[in-house]
Each structure stands twice: as C-alpha cells, then as structure tokens.
Design a protein around this motif. Structure first.
Motif, short mmCIF file in Angstrom:
data_model
loop_
_atom_site.label_atom_id
_atom_site.label_comp_id
_atom_site.label_asym_id
_atom_site.label_seq_id
_atom_site.Cartn_x
_atom_site.Cartn_y
_atom_site.Cartn_z
N TYR A 95 -27.57 56.74 -32.37
CA TYR A 95 -28.37 57.84 -31.85
C TYR A 95 -29.82 57.42 -31.57
O TYR A 95 -30.41 57.80 -30.56
CB TYR A 95 -28.36 58.99 -32.85
N GLY A 96 -30.40 56.61 -32.45
CA GLY A 96 -31.81 56.26 -32.32
C GLY A 96 -32.10 55.09 -31.40
O GLY A 96 -33.26 54.77 -31.17
N SER A 97 -31.07 54.46 -30.85
CA SER A 97 -31.26 53.22 -30.09
C SER A 97 -31.13 53.40 -28.58
O SER A 97 -30.63 54.42 -28.11
CB SER A 97 -30.25 52.17 -30.57
N LYS A 116 -14.18 53.36 -31.05
CA LYS A 116 -14.69 54.72 -31.21
C LYS A 116 -16.22 54.75 -31.24
O LYS A 116 -16.85 55.66 -30.68
CB LYS A 116 -14.13 55.36 -32.48
N LYS A 117 -16.84 53.75 -31.87
CA LYS A 117 -18.30 53.72 -31.92
C LYS A 117 -18.90 53.45 -30.54
O LYS A 117 -19.92 54.03 -30.17
CB LYS A 117 -18.76 52.66 -32.93
N ALA A 122 -21.40 55.63 -25.38
CA ALA A 122 -21.28 56.01 -23.97
C ALA A 122 -21.50 57.50 -23.78
O ALA A 122 -22.16 57.93 -22.82
CB ALA A 122 -19.92 55.59 -23.42
N GLU A 123 -20.97 58.32 -24.71
CA GLU A 123 -21.14 59.78 -24.62
C GLU A 123 -22.61 60.17 -24.74
O GLU A 123 -23.05 61.15 -24.14
CB GLU A 123 -20.33 60.46 -25.72
N ILE A 224 -26.62 48.47 -17.29
CA ILE A 224 -26.22 48.64 -18.70
C ILE A 224 -26.47 50.07 -19.13
O ILE A 224 -25.62 50.72 -19.75
CB ILE A 224 -27.00 47.66 -19.59
N GLU A 225 -27.63 50.60 -18.78
CA GLU A 225 -27.98 51.97 -19.17
C GLU A 225 -27.04 52.99 -18.53
O GLU A 225 -26.64 53.98 -19.16
CB GLU A 225 -29.44 52.25 -18.77
N LYS A 226 -26.63 52.75 -17.29
CA LYS A 226 -25.73 53.68 -16.59
C LYS A 226 -24.28 53.51 -16.99
O LYS A 226 -23.43 54.33 -16.62
CB LYS A 226 -25.88 53.49 -15.08
#
Length: 354
Positions: A95-97, A116-117, A122-123, A224-226
């Motif tokens: 969440y924080g990254s 799963k992680k 991605a979500e 990468i971000e997309k």
C-alpha cells in the motif's frame, strides 16, 4: 539533501517465505550505505530481522523499512513477511510503495502466495517488478521459470536482465537492451510502447523498433506504473551477483511518486493528486508497538510537508491536533534517523500520536 518526488524510490519486497526477500534487502541496504556490513539472516545479523523470534525462526514476522540516501536519491525499502499469517504487514508494505517487487526463488517457482500479492499490487495501481533469486540452484531453469511467470501473472512479465546460464552456469547478468536474446528485447520494447500515449512516437517505433535513451527513461517507468510491463530481474543476493544491476535499474527506471501523480487510497475512493506545496495530507499505513516509545506510526506524505514541530490531526484527533513524539526515518528493525521534515512522496515515522 533537498528532496523532490522524482528522487524518491519507495519499494516493497513481497513473495513466498524463504524466497530471499530479507537477504536481498540486507544486500541492498549495505550497497546503499544504510548498514556498515551486509547483514545475514543465517548468522542473525540482518538489519531487518532484529526481533528474537525472527532470529530464532529465520523469517520476517513484521514489515521493516530501510531508509537510505545514495547518489542523490532517497530509498525506502520495505521488507515484508512471506508467511500468510502475517499478510497484513505485507499488504501495508504494498500500500505504501510505488513499486512492488515480487521475489521469486528459482528453486520453488511461482507460488499462489506470490501471485495473490502481485494481483493486489495491480489492483492498487502500483508498479510491479520481479527479482529471481537462487538461480544457482541445481534444478534452476531461467527460461522455464519465465514461461511460468507469464502463464501465472501475465505476458507483461518480460526479462529486463538475462543470466548467462542456470544452476552451475550462472556467472553473469546482461541487460537485454544492451545485448543478449533478441526476442526478449523485442518483447520488452513492445511492452514499453503498449503503455505509451504519444501517437507520433508509437508510429516511429513501429517503423524503426528503436527508442532513444531519453525516451526509455520516460516511458519504461510509465509502462511499469500502468501495468503493461512487469520487468524480470536476476540476482544472487548472497554473492551480490546481479546486485549492482538491480540498483541501477531502481535508480534509472523504478517508478517514483512523480511517475504516479495520484495516490489511490482504496477501491471507490478518489485518487489524491501529488501536491508538494499543498495543504498537509498523509496516510498511516503501518503501526507497530515499541517497548521504549510506544506506538510508532509509519506514514506516507501525500500532499504538502510534515514538519517535526507540526501538530497532527486525524480521525481521533481533531481541532488543535496532537504533537508527535518525534519525526524520524526507520533504518531496519532498530535504527532511527531523526528528521526535521518529510515532503510529499516520502515515507516517515512518528511516535506518541493516537
């Protein structure tokens, strides 16, 4: 050091137990100057696994953040537990990254835990990458593992680095942009351009199949971000084989808070734009108990600047706010570095705030 969002690298490491996450973070911490010696899980000197129970079991039980400054960049490396029993800490690290690195052991392969992680990352619209460890295992097969990663996670998983062999044949790492397998290089470039919204550049690429260095530095982090690219890296963190190449990748291509100009809090919530000069806003994503200072909150600054002298307001503290017991960066499980302020995009800790 003046901090700009573009100079920040917030990176979480996730994966199955014993994949090599903590060993990798220990090696990176030493290379970045955060620790004087390279820690080891085996000899109980890890900068992250500092609790007696962690040292006894040889596994991370709480998320640890390693803060480091190196070469004009600010790194926050988040080592997360692998065991599903401690998944909450792994989720808070994600969440924080800005970049979530799935660490995959070549000896155990792609696990449900890892998949799963990475799906959760991605979500949350976090960038993803993969680091393959234990490639010196006698049964390791790099190409077969790449195929399994593509089948389990998606075709966006493409090698950015290639080993010169597997098992006893692993001695060197090569950047696919500089040589090696032509097909992997084509796949990588295609994935980069899948995330490109520049029509003229895309047309030129289709004609020439080439990008300039400046174009790569702009569009590879964006891909990468997309989520159109999940680059695969290779490293043996024990021997440091491939470690300089991973650091160079993080430096040059890892998404920064500036690459991700809005921060998604949760499904259905409006993304919060990055505003370095705006009114202070941050989110606490991890809380731990310390026997000496009590509750320690780890927060990401989303907007404005948090100063050590500020009064903090939250759901339980409104009006005048509450003075923090201290503002500091965490360097592994034990060390803290006091700081006067933290800007938008930074991860910072404070104590004695409800």
């Amino acid at each position: 050091m003046t901090v700009s969002p573009a100079s920040i690298r917030n990176i979480a490491f996730v994966g199955h137990p014993s994949a090599g996450k903590t060993t990798l973070v220990d090696a990176l911490a030493h290379a970045l100057g955060a620790s004087e010696r390279k820690g080891s899980v085996a000899d109980k000197t890890s900068i992250c696994d500092t609790e007696p129970e962690e040292q006894e079991k040889g596994h991370t039980l709480q998320m640890k953040t390693v803060h480091a400054k190196h070469g004009g960049l600010l790194f926050n490396l988040q080592d997360t537990p692998g065991y599903p029993d401690f998944v909450a800490d792994a989720l808070s690290g994600i969440y924080g990254s800005d970049l979530v690195v799935g660490v995959v052991s070549a000896s155990s392969g792609v696990t449900f835990n890892l998949r799963k992680k990475l799906e959760l990352a991605a979500e949350l619209h976090r960038g993803r990458a993969i680091v393959i460890t234990h490639l010196d295992d006698p049964n390791a097969d790099f190409d077969a593992l790449v195929e399994k990663l593509q089948a389990a996670i998606g075709p966006q998983c493409v090698p950015f680095e290639l080993p010169d062999g597997s098992a006893s044949g692993f001695h060197k790492v090569t950047n696919v942009l500089e040589g090696g397998e032509v097909e992997y290089r084509r796949q990588l470039m295609d994935r980069v351009m899948d995330g490109c919204e520049d029509g003229a550049l895309l047309e030129r690429y289709l004609e020439t199949e080439k990008l300039t260095d400046a174009e790569l530095h702009t569009h590879l982090p964006a891909a990468i971000e997309k989520g159109t690219l999940v680059p695969i890296l290779v490293c043996n963190p024990v021997s440091a084989l491939g470690l300089p190449e991973i650091l160079e990748f993080f430096r040059e291509y890892a998404p920064s808070p500036e690459t991700l100009p809005t921060f998604k809090l949760k499904d259905g919530g409006a993304p919060i734009p990055l505003e370095p000069t705006g009114e202070l806003l941050g989110v606490v994503f991890n809380v731990r108990s310390d026997p000496h200072v009590g509750k320690v909150c780890l927060a990401r600054i989303l907007r404005g600047t948090l100063k050590a002298s500020d009064h903090i307001e939250g759901p339980r503290v409104t009006g005048k706010g509450e003075k923090a017991g201290g503002l500091f960066h965490l360097v592994g499980g034990k060390k803290r570095e006091p700081t006067d302020a933290a800007v938008a995009g930074e991860i910072v800790a404070f104590s004695k705030v409800e």
